[in-house]
Structure formats: structure tokens, C-alpha cells
Design an enzyme around this catalytic site. Structure first.
Site, short mmCIF file in Angstrom:
data_model
loop_
_atom_site.label_atom_id
_atom_site.label_comp_id
_atom_site.label_asym_id
_atom_site.label_seq_id
_atom_site.Cartn_x
_atom_site.Cartn_y
_atom_site.Cartn_z
N ASP A 137 -3.90 0.42 -9.67
CA ASP A 137 -5.30 0.06 -9.86
C ASP A 137 -5.62 -0.27 -11.32
OD1 ASP A 137 -5.23 0.83 -7.24
OD2 ASP A 137 -6.26 2.73 -7.56
N ALA A 167 -15.22 3.29 -2.37
CA ALA A 167 -14.98 2.39 -1.23
C ALA A 167 -13.54 1.89 -1.18
CB ALA A 167 -15.93 1.20 -1.32
N SER A 186 -11.41 0.73 -6.25
CA SER A 186 -11.02 1.18 -7.59
C SER A 186 -12.14 1.19 -8.61
CB SER A 186 -9.85 0.35 -8.12
OG SER A 186 -8.73 0.61 -7.36
N GLU A 214 0.85 -1.21 0.00
CA GLU A 214 0.00 0.00 0.00
C GLU A 214 0.87 1.24 0.00
OE1 GLU A 214 -3.08 -0.03 -1.16
OE2 GLU A 214 -3.62 -1.41 0.45
C1 GLA Z 1 -5.05 4.49 -4.50
C2 GLA Z 1 -4.24 4.82 -5.73
C3 GLA Z 1 -3.18 3.78 -5.98
C4 GLA Z 1 -2.34 3.50 -4.74
C5 GLA Z 1 -3.26 3.27 -3.54
C6 GLA Z 1 -2.47 3.13 -2.24
O1 GLA Z 1 -5.79 3.32 -4.72
O2 GLA Z 1 -5.07 4.92 -6.85
O3 GLA Z 1 -2.37 4.20 -7.05
O4 GLA Z 1 -1.43 4.54 -4.50
O5 GLA Z 1 -4.19 4.31 -3.38
O6 GLA Z 1 -1.73 1.97 -2.25
#
Ligand code: GLA
Length: 384
Positions: free
Chosen positions: A169, A120, A123, A32
Site C-alpha cells: 500500500d 474501506a 489504504s 492479494e
Molecule cells: C492490506 C495490507 C497489504 C496487503 C493487503 C492484502 O491492504 O496493508 O500489505 O497485505 O492487505 O493483499
């Protein structure tokens, strides 16, 4: 979803669609806030997606009706301008970036729907971007290169929507393989499909707290990471080892006599240790070792809570409720944080009882609703 989009298309256009495309949301298993630090991530596609049924047009117009919002959008590929409806801007942003990348686009009209919960942390925006790209690829007849398309989606998000997200994502939504997690090196963009441990369920737990990515906290984390990378004299935190962070804690200045503030050091410690955890998680998955994987989930949550500081009470409570269950192998927040979802690993045969118990405990403690569901690792974007 397939029937829903087919039926709606027929009732509006009085003919079957030429194409039906879909692109999934994702849950990040581990890794993350590492993607924009050019590190490693290990998400999987969920079995929920954005769907578009469409047919080509002979002109350069795009007409889309969203079933879920009951809103329609129409724009011309030769004169794209920004508007106010966010969902529509994702579509335009992708069209804009595809054209900048010299893809020749055909106009189309279609119906859009989906079952990825919005906002949420699963993505839904990346799913919309990638589904849009899949729609354009179908009518315009260009080749599907998952990682190239992921970059286009990311640029749409960064440049058109002005949210500085990383590449994770869109990559997993475009390139995932069913039954597998998607291990991505966010620097080289090389990826591998890693099978999920046998007989283990991935449980997604929605805190029902929300936060848009647009607010400043995400971008603030990015710049803190950049500050730390600069201090260490590297291109990105990917290049810093765990030992380096430990050393730095005991020093106050780097060789050039510069200072690194405590906040940036904590952010860096999260990123550096999280990258190491992703590599260990991949190893554990290859050995079908769900116990180690679960332990890494727990460690990741602590790091996100204490060092990266992107959890809220709701996320901590739902993770604690999950971890308190003896069948839980591990649990952590997932996605950008500050709200949204957490993810847990439990043996498949206890998943239902687990979901019920965690839901009850979370509701009692937070006074909020929750949706808890098991997701299979889904397939990346496809033409159905
Ligand atoms: C969001 C962003 C990703 C990533 C996550 C954290 O989902 O879109 O690119 O940085 O946060 O891991």
C-alpha cells in the site's frame, strides 16, 4: 480538495501554506496477500488522496488539524509517546520511524483532509502515512525515495500501530505514476509502471461492510503462510511453484516426515497461484488484453474466497452482481478482505450503466448501501 485545504489553512493561519502535499489511496488490481510472502502485486493509485497544507515551525513541534474529524493533534518530535487517537498515531509513527532511520526532522503545523474512504480497503492509512512523510520531506528538505519511504510507512504501521501489514500500500501511494498500474516485486522492491488497457474503466465497488486491520484475522493469515513456507523449507511462499503445491496435495508428509495441515496448504495454494496470476496479468496488460486480465480477476476472487477465505457475503454478492453483467470483463474483492471493496473491469462507455445496475442488484440482495465509482490511475505522492 486543493481549495478546501488551502482555504482552511488560510482561515486558521492567516497566511498561505508553504507546501501542499498529497498522497493517494490505492486499489489493488491483482496480487492479494502476496506482499508479505515476498511475491508480486499490481495495484494502482486511485484519484482520491490525503492532503496536507503546512508550514515549517522553528521548534520541534508538530501541530495538525484534521478537517474531516474536526480534531487537532500536537506533539513534540523529541518526546513521542503513544496516544489513543488512531489518526494521530499514524503521523507520530511515521515521525518516529523517520527519526530512527536518521532523517533530521523539522517541526510543522498544518491542515489535513482527504477523500479516501476510511476502512474501506482503499489504504486510507497508507495514504496518511505517505502524506505525512511527504510533509516532513518538504519542510525538512530531504530527498524523496519512494520505496525507502514506503518502508518507513510500513514500519510505522508494524511497530507503532502494531498491524503486521506488507509493503504494497505504501509503495504504490509513494511511487505510482498516473495512468499506470504499479507492478512491484515485494522481495527486491523493483517496480515497473504498466499502462492500463485502453478504453477500460476500473470500477471500485464499496460493500459498505468494514473491518479494521487490527483484528487477528490478517495476522492469522500471515502466520499460516509462514507455517507453510517453513514446511516447504523456503524463506517465503514466493519460492514455491504451483507444481509443488499439486504434488503436496497427494502426499501427507514432507521429506522430514512433518505434516502440513489442510488450512496452511490452502493458504499456500492461494499465494502461489496468485503470484502466477500477477505475472500473467502484467503480460496481458502489456498486450492490451483486457479479456485475459478480467478472467484473472475472476480466478483471483475464487481463490480468495475458497482457499484464502478472506471474503464475506457482501464481497461475494457484489462480485457476483458484477460478474453477472455481460459488459463485465472480471471482478474480484480487493485489499485485505473481510469487508471493504471489490474491483471490476468494464469498457469505459458502459461503466455508468454497469455501476447503476450492480448498485441496484447489491442493495436488493444485501439490504446495504453501496458506493460505486470509476477511478483513473492516479499519481503517487506529490508536492502540489
Ligand atoms: C492490506 C495490507 C497489504 C496487503 C493487503 C492484502 O491492504 O496493508 O500489505 O497485505 O492487505 O493483499
Amino acid at each position: 480538495m486543493l481549495t478546501r485545504v488551502q482555504v482552511a489553512f488560510h482561515s486558521i493561519f492567516r497566511s498561505p501554506p508553504a507546501f501542499i502535499v498529497r498522497a493517494p489511496g490505492r486499489v489493488n488490481l491483482i496480487g492479494e496477500h502476496t506482499d508479505y510472502n515476498e511475491g508480486f502485486v499490481l495495484p494502482m493509485a486511485i484519484d482520491r488522496a490525503v492532503w496536507i497544507a503546512l508550514r515549517p515551525r522553528t521548534d520541534r513541534r508538530v501541530l495538525v488539524h484534521s478537517l474531516d474529524l474536526n480534531l487537532s493533534a500536537a506533539f513534540d518530535l523529541d518526546s513521542l509517546t503513544r496516544g489513543k487517537n488512531r489518526w494521530e498515531e499514524y503521523i507520530k509513527g511515521v515521525a518516529h520511524e523517520l527519526q530512527l532511520a536518521h532523517y533530521h526532522l523539522t517541526g510543522w503545523e498544518g491542515i489535513l483532509t482527504g477523500d479516501v474512504p476510511r476502512g474501506a480497503g482503499l489504504s486510507s492509512s497508507a495514504a496518511l502515512e505517505v502524506a505525512t512523510a511527504r510533509a516532513f520531506a518538504s519542510v525538512s528538505g530531504f530527498e524523496w525515495d519512494a520505496l525507502r519511504i514506503a518502508r518507513i510507512g510500513q514500519r510505522a504501521e508494524n511497530n507503532w500501530l502494531e498491524v503486521q501489514t506488507g509493503i504494497m500500500d505504501q509503495s504504490v501511494s509513494a511511487g505510482a505514476k498516473a495512468g499506470h498500474a504499479f507492478f512491484l516485486d515485494c522481495r527486491s522492491l523493483e517496480y515497473q509502471h504498466i499502462p492500463l488497457p485502453k478504453d477500460i474503466a476500473v470500477v471500485v465497488m464499496d460493500t459498505s461492510t468494514r473491518r479494521g486491520l487490527v483484528d487477528s484475522a490478517y495476522n492469522a493469515r500471515r502466520s499460516q503462510c509462514e507455517r507453510a513456507a517453513k514446511f516447504f523449507g523456503v524463506k517465503a511462499l514466493r519460492d514455491v511453484g504451483v507444481e509443488k503445491i499439486e504434488e503436496e496435495k497427494n502426499k501427507t508428509k514432507n521429506v522430514k516426515g512433518a505434516w502440513l495441515d489442510d488450512v496452511a496448504l490452502k493458504r499456500a495454494r492461494h499465494v502461489v497461484t496468485e503470484n502466477a496470476r500477477v505475472l500473467k496479468a502484467v503480460e496481458a496488460m502489456r498486450l492490451n488484453d483486457a479479456v485475459t486480465l478480467g478472467r484473472l480477476f475472476n480466478e483471483s476472487h475464487v481463490s480468495l474466497r475458497d482457499d484464502f477465505e478472506v471474503t464475506n457475503d457482501a464481497l461475494n454478492w457484489i462480485v457476483e452482481a458484477a460478474q453477472a453483467r455481460s459488459e463485465c470483463l472480471g471482478a474480484r474483492m480487493t485489499g485485505a478482505g473481510f469487508g471493504g471493496c471489490a474491483v471490476a473491469l468494464v469498457p469505459k462507455d458502459s461503466a455508468e450503466a454497469f455501476a447503476k445496475a450492480v448498485g441496484a442488484e447489491y442493495r436488493a440482495r444485501s439490504g446495504k448501501e453501496t458506493a460505486i465509482f470509476v477511478s483513473e490511475a492516479g499519481e503517487g505522492a506529490s508536492v502540489v
